[in-house]
Motif scaffolding. Structure first.
Motif, PDB file in Angstrom:
ATOM      1  N   ASP A 110       0.944  -1.319   0.086  1.00  0.00           N
ATOM      2  CA  ASP A 110      -0.026   0.108   0.170  1.00  0.00           C
ATOM      3  C   ASP A 110       0.917   1.239   0.184  1.00  0.00           C
ATOM      4  OD1 ASP A 110      -2.368  -1.517   0.308  1.00  0.00           O
ATOM      5  OD2 ASP A 110      -2.608  -1.490   2.156  1.00  0.00           O
ATOM      6  N   ARG A 177      -7.515  -3.442 -12.468  1.00  0.00           N
ATOM      7  CA  ARG A 177      -7.580  -3.029 -10.984  1.00  0.00           C
ATOM      8  C   ARG A 177      -7.162  -1.409 -10.955  1.00  0.00           C
ATOM      9  NH1 ARG A 177      -3.732  -4.686  -5.854  1.00  0.00           N
ATOM     10  NH2 ARG A 177      -4.675  -3.291  -4.253  1.00  0.00           N
ATOM     11  N   ARG A 179      -5.943   1.332  -9.400  1.00  0.00           N
ATOM     12  CA  ARG A 179      -4.974   1.565  -8.181  1.00  0.00           C
ATOM     13  C   ARG A 179      -5.018   3.259  -7.788  1.00  0.00           C
ATOM     14  NH1 ARG A 179      -1.840  -2.432  -6.411  1.00  0.00           N
ATOM     15  NH2 ARG A 179      -0.211  -0.884  -5.691  1.00  0.00           N
ATOM     16  N   ASN A 221      -9.592   1.231  -6.118  1.00  0.00           N
ATOM     17  CA  ASN A 221      -9.079  -0.135  -5.601  1.00  0.00           C
ATOM     18  C   ASN A 221     -10.127  -1.319  -5.921  1.00  0.00           C
ATOM     19  OD1 ASN A 221      -7.100  -1.506  -4.205  1.00  0.00           O
ATOM     20  ND2 ASN A 221      -8.241  -1.809  -2.380  1.00  0.00           N
TER      21      ASN A 221
END
Length: 301
Positions: A110, A177, A179, A221
């Motif tokens: 993260d 995805r 991000r 996310n």
């Protein structure tokens, strides 16, 4: 029916969707195998010895973790079953080596992002604006606004069963995805390449149909998918489909690819029209040949 098939396929690869990866490294082989020397045999497989062939994944790069793999490993035997001194076959050694294929998948921690070589920290920059009033006394007001440099970032991926048969449509799952921190849309295009045993370009033997060339409204996310239906209509040795995923917001493009190889159907359930056509032609040729041989035999009398 189409939605049901897609739903089943989605569930098969659900674990991969949760762990969309940033980079991959090749699986490494471990263990050993051997061939037997001595002992009667009637087939080579009876001369296979012990095997501890396995695989491992390289250590993750700094600020990242291993999230999955599609590694496959096993022994590659070249053992010998040869005629013995009394007319019976015996195992006579040979060679065996461990082989491995596939890749290990890693995701940055993260607040870290993949820059093409390493996982680096997501940094921010600060800009200042000032305004001046004309009243007396003159006053200056400064306002600071934090603008994230990585509001838009994404990781693409693709998954397939790995089993391709000539003439049989197979689904490939394509996913993205987000991000970044802002909702984005993505456009999908593709390119394909393939060679035969003579190393000739046979990319025209790969047919690709996208269910949709858009993946829309992906929030931060989150992961969303579409799929491509791939049909290989002839034998290929090495092939690959590369899907180009482009962010609508930034026009940044990233690639994800699937390796292909295909052979002729091996079981009756794998045959479709092409397979049935081949059987019909083969049957006609066999019947014609049989009649020709019979006529030649009776003409001898």
């Amino acid at each position: 029916m189409k939605k049901i098939i897609f739903g089943v396929f989605f569930l098969i690869f659900a674990s991969n969707l949760v762990f969309a990866y940033d980079y991959t490294q090749s699986c490494t082989k471990t263990g050993s195998c051997s061939c037997i020397s001595g002992g009667w045999c009637s087939q080579v497989s009876q001369c296979y010895g012990s095997s501890t062939c396995s695989f491992s994944c390289p250590t993750p790069k700094t600020n990242s973790v291993l999230t999955g793999n599609n590694c496959n490993s096993g022994p590659s035997y070249n053992c010998k079953c040869e005629e013995g001194p009394i007319g019976r076959d015996i195992c006579n050694g040979g060679t065996c080596s461990c082989s491995v294929s596939g890749t290990c998948k890693y995701t940055c921690d993260d607040d870290y992002i993949w820059d093409g070589n390493n996982c680096v920290a997501s940094t921010t920059s600060t800009t200042s604006t000032s305004s001046t009033t004309t009243t007396s006394p003159t006053s200056t007001t400064s306002t600071s606004t934090t603008i994230p440099l990585f509001d838009y970032d994404f990781t693409p991926g693709s998954e397939s069963s790995g089993l391709f048969t000539i003439g049989k449509p197979e689904p490939i799952l394509i996913y993205v995805r987000n991000r970044g921190k802002i909702i984005d849309n993505y456009t999908i295009s593709y390119s394909k390449e393939a060679q035969n045993e003579q190393l000739e370009d046979v990319s025209h033997l790969i047919l690709v149909s996208l269910e949709s060339n858009k993946i829309s409204s992906v929030i931060s996310n989150d992961v969303k998918t579409t799929q491509a239906i791939v049909t290989i209509i002839g034998p290929i040795k090495d092939g690959k489909i590369t899907f180009h995923i482009t962010s609508d917001a930034t026009e940044t493009s990233k690639d994800t690819s699937v390796d292909l190889s295909a052979g002729f159907p091996m079981t009756l359930s794998e045959f479709n029209f092409i397979g049935i056509f081949i059987i019909m032609i083969s049957s006609v040729l066999i019947i014609f040949y049989s009649l020709h041989v019979n006529d030649s035999f009776f003409n001898c009398f």
